[in-house]
Write a protein that holds these residues in place. Structure first.
Motif, PDB file in Angstrom:
ATOM      1  N   GLY A  23       3.267   1.674  11.478  1.00 18.65           N
ATOM      2  CA  GLY A  23       3.558   0.392  10.843  1.00 18.65           C
ATOM      3  C   GLY A  23       4.112   0.471   9.439  1.00 18.65           C
ATOM      4  N   ALA A  24       4.457   1.666   8.953  1.00 16.94           N
ATOM      5  CA  ALA A  24       5.022   1.778   7.609  1.00 16.94           C
ATOM      6  C   ALA A  24       6.291   0.936   7.507  1.00 16.94           C
ATOM      7  CB  ALA A  24       5.334   3.231   7.271  1.00 16.94           C
ATOM      8  N   ALA A  25       6.398   0.202   6.393  1.00 16.30           N
ATOM      9  CA  ALA A  25       7.580  -0.639   6.187  1.00 16.30           C
ATOM     10  C   ALA A  25       8.685   0.109   5.477  1.00 16.30           C
ATOM     11  CB  ALA A  25       7.198  -1.876   5.385  1.00 16.30           C
ATOM     12  N   VAL A  37       7.425  11.434   9.203  1.00 13.45           N
ATOM     13  CA  VAL A  37       8.010  10.121   8.928  1.00 13.45           C
ATOM     14  C   VAL A  37       7.952   9.251  10.177  1.00 13.45           C
ATOM     15  CG1 VAL A  37      10.133   8.892   8.332  1.00 13.45           C
ATOM     16  CG2 VAL A  37       9.511  10.975   7.078  1.00 13.45           C
ATOM     17  N   GLY A  38       8.277   9.821  11.324  1.00 10.76           N
ATOM     18  CA  GLY A  38       8.231   9.061  12.568  1.00 10.76           C
ATOM     19  C   GLY A  38       6.829   8.549  12.865  1.00 10.76           C
ATOM     20  N   ALA A  39       5.829   9.387  12.661  1.00  8.06           N
ATOM     21  CA  ALA A  39       4.443   8.976  12.906  1.00  8.06           C
ATOM     22  C   ALA A  39       4.043   7.839  11.969  1.00  8.06           C
ATOM     23  CB  ALA A  39       3.506  10.163  12.721  1.00  8.06           C
ATOM     24  N   ALA A  40       4.491   7.925  10.722  1.00  5.38           N
ATOM     25  CA  ALA A  40       4.179   6.865   9.761  1.00  5.38           C
ATOM     26  C   ALA A  40       4.824   5.553  10.170  1.00  5.38           C
ATOM     27  CB  ALA A  40       4.642   7.277   8.370  1.00  5.38           C
ATOM     28  N   LEU A  41       6.067   5.605  10.641  1.00  8.21           N
ATOM     29  CA  LEU A  41       6.754   4.390  11.073  1.00  8.21           C
ATOM     30  C   LEU A  41       6.078   3.784  12.294  1.00  8.21           C
ATOM     31  CD1 LEU A  41      10.431   5.623  10.616  1.00  8.21           C
ATOM     32  CD2 LEU A  41       9.234   3.946   9.189  1.00  8.21           C
ATOM     33  N   ARG A  42       5.661   4.634  13.226  1.00 12.05           N
ATOM     34  CA  ARG A  42       4.979   4.120  14.416  1.00 12.05           C
ATOM     35  C   ARG A  42       3.650   3.467  14.047  1.00 12.05           C
ATOM     36  NH1 ARG A  42       7.357   8.779  16.580  1.00 12.05           N
ATOM     37  NH2 ARG A  42       5.528  10.052  16.089  1.00 12.05           N
ATOM     38  N   GLY A  98       0.845  -1.186   0.000  1.00  8.77           N
ATOM     39  CA  GLY A  98       0.000   0.000   0.000  1.00  8.77           C
ATOM     40  C   GLY A  98       0.877   1.231   0.000  1.00  8.77           C
ATOM     41  N   ILE A  99       0.300   2.377  -0.369  1.00  6.46           N
ATOM     42  CA  ILE A  99       1.068   3.612  -0.438  1.00  6.46           C
ATOM     43  C   ILE A  99       0.191   4.774  -0.007  1.00  6.46           C
ATOM     44  CG2 ILE A  99       0.472   3.969  -2.877  1.00  6.46           C
ATOM     45  CD1 ILE A  99       3.252   5.227  -3.246  1.00  6.46           C
ATOM     46  N   SER A 111       0.164  10.429   6.807  1.00  7.68           N
ATOM     47  CA  SER A 111       0.613   9.531   7.884  1.00  7.68           C
ATOM     48  C   SER A 111      -0.560   8.966   8.676  1.00  7.68           C
ATOM     49  CB  SER A 111       1.567  10.274   8.823  1.00  7.68           C
ATOM     50  OG  SER A 111       0.921  11.391   9.432  1.00  7.68           O
ATOM     51  N   ARG A 112      -1.712   9.638   8.617  1.00 10.65           N
ATOM     52  CA  ARG A 112      -2.891   9.149   9.349  1.00 10.65           C
ATOM     53  C   ARG A 112      -3.531   7.948   8.651  1.00 10.65           C
ATOM     54  NH1 ARG A 112      -5.740  14.883   9.159  1.00 10.65           N
ATOM     55  NH2 ARG A 112      -4.959  14.520   7.031  1.00 10.65           N
ATOM     56  N   GLU A 113      -3.191   7.730   7.395  1.00 10.18           N
ATOM     57  CA  GLU A 113      -3.760   6.613   6.640  1.00 10.18           C
ATOM     58  C   GLU A 113      -2.891   5.361   6.657  1.00 10.18           C
ATOM     59  OE1 GLU A 113      -6.199   8.959   3.077  1.00 10.18           O
ATOM     60  OE2 GLU A 113      -4.326   7.917   2.648  1.00 10.18           O
ATOM     61  N   VAL A 114      -1.696   5.468   7.184  1.00 11.73           N
ATOM     62  CA  VAL A 114      -0.735   4.370   7.101  1.00 11.73           C
ATOM     63  C   VAL A 114      -1.279   3.106   7.749  1.00 11.73           C
ATOM     64  CG1 VAL A 114       1.525   3.564   7.886  1.00 11.73           C
ATOM     65  CG2 VAL A 114       1.280   5.873   6.966  1.00 11.73           C
ATOM     66  N   ARG A 115      -1.063   1.996   7.043  1.00 10.34           N
ATOM     67  CA  ARG A 115      -1.380   0.675   7.578  1.00 10.34           C
ATOM     68  C   ARG A 115      -0.088  -0.140   7.642  1.00 10.34           C
ATOM     69  NH1 ARG A 115      -5.017   3.334   8.389  1.00 10.34           N
ATOM     70  NH2 ARG A 115      -7.227   3.079   7.894  1.00 10.34           N
ATOM     71  N   PRO A 116      -0.032  -1.144   8.505  1.00  5.97           N
ATOM     72  CA  PRO A 116       1.183  -1.954   8.592  1.00  5.97           C
ATOM     73  C   PRO A 116       1.589  -2.510   7.231  1.00  5.97           C
ATOM     74  CG  PRO A 116      -0.257  -2.455  10.435  1.00  5.97           C
ATOM     75  CD  PRO A 116      -1.035  -1.540   9.524  1.00  5.97           C
ATOM     76  N   GLY A 117       2.862  -2.340   6.896  1.00  6.02           N
ATOM     77  CA  GLY A 117       3.391  -2.854   5.644  1.00  6.02           C
ATOM     78  C   GLY A 117       3.280  -1.894   4.473  1.00  6.02           C
ATOM     79  N   TRP A 118       2.795  -0.680   4.692  1.00  7.16           N
ATOM     80  CA  TRP A 118       2.649   0.291   3.601  1.00  7.16           C
ATOM     81  C   TRP A 118       3.934   1.095   3.412  1.00  7.16           C
ATOM     82  CZ3 TRP A 118      -2.639   3.183   3.004  1.00  7.16           C
ATOM     83  CH2 TRP A 118      -3.656   2.243   2.789  1.00  7.16           C
TER      84      TRP A 118
END
Length: 500
Positions: A64-66, A57-62, A29-30, A34-41
Motif C-alpha cells: 500500500g505504499a503511496a 520496492v514491489g513488496a512495499a507497493l503491494r 508515514g515513512i 517493507s514489512r512495516e509499510v501501511r497504506p499511504g506511507w
C-alpha cells in the motif's frame, strides 16, 4: 508527516521516475522496512551490506505504499505495479540523506515543543519516562525504542504531526560533532543531558571530552526561548555548562537531581539554585523487588536576592515500576520536564508510576523452573553495569543471586581497566555466583578475584551454550539470575534459553 509527492520531491531534490496519479495526495508515514509499510506511507529504499532496499520496492507497493524514494529505477515488475497503483517513484542522489532532508523540512511544520535528550547511561529509560510524563500534558511523539541515530532521529520528527504538543527526541553519539549534526535539523527547543559516563570513551578519550560532545545539545538551544535541563549531581556539570554556553546566553536553566535526603540542603548552597525550576528526590528507599519509593520535590523560580530560601517547596509521594536507585535520577529528569511544562507533581508522579521498562532493560521474568530472570542484556557500559549489579544486590531473593556478565563495547584502551573495575565493584556485593562470558569479561572475573571474591564463586564461559549448560545444573527454585552485557554479545539468547 503529512506531505504530498511534489513536496517530497522538492524537499529531497528528487526527480520523478514515475508520476503519481494524484500529486496532491498526502503520505502520512515513512519506513525503510517493507514489512512495516501501511497504506499511504512513503517507502525509502536503503542500500545495505546484506540486503538492498531496492529489491523490496514491489513488496512495499503491494503493501500500500503511496510512493518510494530510490537511487535507481526499480525493476520492470515494480515499475509496472507503481503505474497501476498510481504511486510515485522519486529518484534521489542518496536515500539516507533524503530522510534527513525530509525531517529538516518537516521540522518547520511542527508547532509543538521539541525536546532533545542525550546522556551516557539511561537515556532510553529517561526518554520513556519523559514521554509518559509529557503525555499527561498533551499529544506526545517520542523516539521508538532506542532509534537514536542518523536514521531514527529524523524518523521521530517525521512521526509527529503539526498539532503534536511535544516531541521527545533521543540522540545517541559516538564522537564529537554528531549531536551537533543531529541538532542542525532537529532544532530542539529544550535539551536534557542525563549524565556523562564512560560510554564511547574509545573515540573521545576522556569523560571531559564526552561532556563536551554531550554539551552540543545545550549549544543548539535557541537563545531566549531555550531551556537547558541540568543534572545537578553530575560531576562534569561545569564542563557541560561552559561548553554548552548556557551561562552567557539567555537560556533558562532547569535543575534536577535524584540523590536523597541531602539534596535539599545542597540545592541551597550551589550556584545552580538560580535555575528557574528545580526537581529532586528525598527519602529514597527500595522495596523487596528493588523498585524505588521516594518523595518527589520541586520548587519554582524565586527571587535571586533571597537565593530561594523562602521559595515554596512542593512534595508528592512517588513510586516507580522500574527497579534501581539510579532510576530515581532518570525519573527526576522526566519530572523536571513535566514541571517546566506546568504539570503538578501529583500528575507527574502518577505518570512516572505507570511507566514500565522495555524488554531487555531490567525486565523481570518469572521462569517456569521457579527462578527469576532479570533481563538487562540490551546494552552495557561500566556505569550501567555497576548500577545494574547494585540494584540486583538490593533485591530480596529467596535463593541465590547469580550474575551472567558479558563484554562491554566501545571502551578502547580503557576496556581492561573498566572491566576490572566492574569486577572490583561486584566483589563487594552479596552476589553468590558470577559467570563471565567473553574475552573482555574475563577481566571482570580477574577484578573480582583480586578484590577478594572467592574463586569458587567465579566461572568463565566461552559461549551462550556453555552458560546455559552451567545454569542448567546450577539453578534452583528461588534463585535469581541477572543477565547483563553489551548488545553485540547476544546474551538475550541466554534469557531465551532460560525461559524456553
Amino acid at each position: 508527516m503529512r506531505l504530498n509527492a511534489k513536496q517530497i520531491a522538492a524537499y529531497t531534490g528528487g526527480q520523478f521516475l514515475i508520476d503519481p496519479i494524484d500529486p496532491s495526495a498526502l503520505m502520512c508515514g515513512i519506513t525503510w522496512d517493507s514489512r512495516e509499510v501501511r497504506p499511504g506511507w512513503l517507502y525509502v529504499a536503503l542500500p545495505g551490506e546484506r540486503v538492498d532496499g531496492h529489491d523490496f520496492v514491489g513488496a512495499a507497493l503491494r503493501a500500500g505504499a503511496a510512493g518510494a524514494l530510490v537511487m535507481q529505477r526499480p525493476d520492470a515488475a515494480a515499475s509496472l505495479l507503481a503505474r497501476e497503483m498510481g504511486a510515485a517513484i522519486i529518484e534521489v542522489a542518496n536515500t539516507a540523506s533524503a530522510i534527513t532532508d525530509l525531517a529538516r523540512a518537516w521540522r518547520g511544520h511542527l508547532r509543538g515543543r521539541v525536546i532533545g535528550l542525550t546522556g551516557s547511561v539511561g537515556k532510553t529509560t529517561t526518554k520513556n519516562l519523559t514521554r509518559d510524563v509529557c503525555s499527561a500534558y498533551g499529544s506526545t511523539v517520542a523516539t521508538r525504542a532506542n532509534q537514536n541515530n542518523e536514521l531514527g532521529v529524523p524518523r521521530t520528527l517525521l512521526a509527529a504531526d503539526p498539532e503534536t504538543a511535544v516531541v521527545v527526541v533521543e540522540m545517541g553519539m559516538r564522537g564529537a560533532g554528531q549531536i551537533a549534526a543531529l541538532c542542525d535539523f532537529v532544532r530542539p527547543d529544550w535539551g536534557v543531558v542525563t549524565n556523562v559516563g564512560e560510554s564511547h570513551i574509545e573515540l573521545l578519550g576522556s569523560r571531559e571530552n564526552i561532556a563536551r560532545a554531550k554539551s552540543e545539545l545545550y549549544a543548539a538551544l535557541p537563545a531566549g526561548t531555550g531551556r537547558a535541563f541540568l543534572n545537578l549531581d553530575e560531576p562534569m556539570l561545569d564542563i557541560l555548562m561552559d561548553a554548552g554556553d548556557v551561562r552567557e546566553r539567555p537560556v533558562a536553566l532547569v535543575g534536577f537531581e535524584g540523590h536523597p535526603d541531602e539534596a535539599a540542603c545542597e540545592l541551597l548552597e550551589r550556584d545552580e539554585t538560580l535555575c528557574e525550576e528545580v526537581v529532586w528526590a528525598e527519602d529514597v528507599t527500595l522495596d523487596a523487588e528493588g523498585r524505588a519509593r521516594f518523595t518527589l520535590c520541586a520548587r519554582d523560580h524565586a527571587d535571586v536576592e533571597e537565593l530561594a530560601l523562602f521559595a515554596p517547596v512542593e512534595r508528592c509521594a512517588c513510586e516507580l515500576a522500574l527497579t534501581g536507585r539510579h532510576n530515581v535520577d532518570n525519573a527526576c529528569a522526566a519530572a523536571a520536564v513535566g514541571y517546566a511544562l506546568g504539570l503538578d507533581l501529583e500528575t507527574i508522579a502518577a505518570a512516572l508510576s505507570a511507566s514500565v521498562p522495555e524488554p531487555g532493560r531490567q525486565e523481570v521474568i518469572a521462569a517456569r523452573g521457579g527462578f527469576t530472570i532479570v533481563n538487562d542484556a540490551y546494552n552495557a557500559s561500566p556505569d550501567s553495569m555497576r548500577a545494574s549489579l547494585s540494584t540486583f544486590a538490593a533485591t530480596e531473593v529467596a535463593g541465590r543471586r547469580i550474575a551472567v556478565l558479558g563484554d562491554m563495547g566501545e571502551l578502547g584502551d580503557f576496556a581492561e581497566a573498566c572491566h576490572r573495575g566492574v569486577g572490583a565493584h561486584l566483589a563487594g556485593l552479596p552476589i553468590q555466583r558470577v559467570i563471565c562470558v567473553g574475552e573482555l569479561a574475563a577481566f571482570i572475573a580477574e577484578g573480582a578475584a583480586a578484590a577478594g571474591m572467592d574463586a569458587a564463586r567465579i566461572s568463565r564461559a566461552a559461549t551462550v551454550a556453555d552458560v546455559l549448560e552451567e545454569l542448567d545444573t546450577l539453578l534452583e527454585p528461588g534463585d535469581a539470575v541477572l543477565v547483563k552485557a553489551s548488545h553485540f554479545m547476544g546474551l538475550t539468547r541466554v534469557v531465551e534459553g532460560l525461559v524456553h
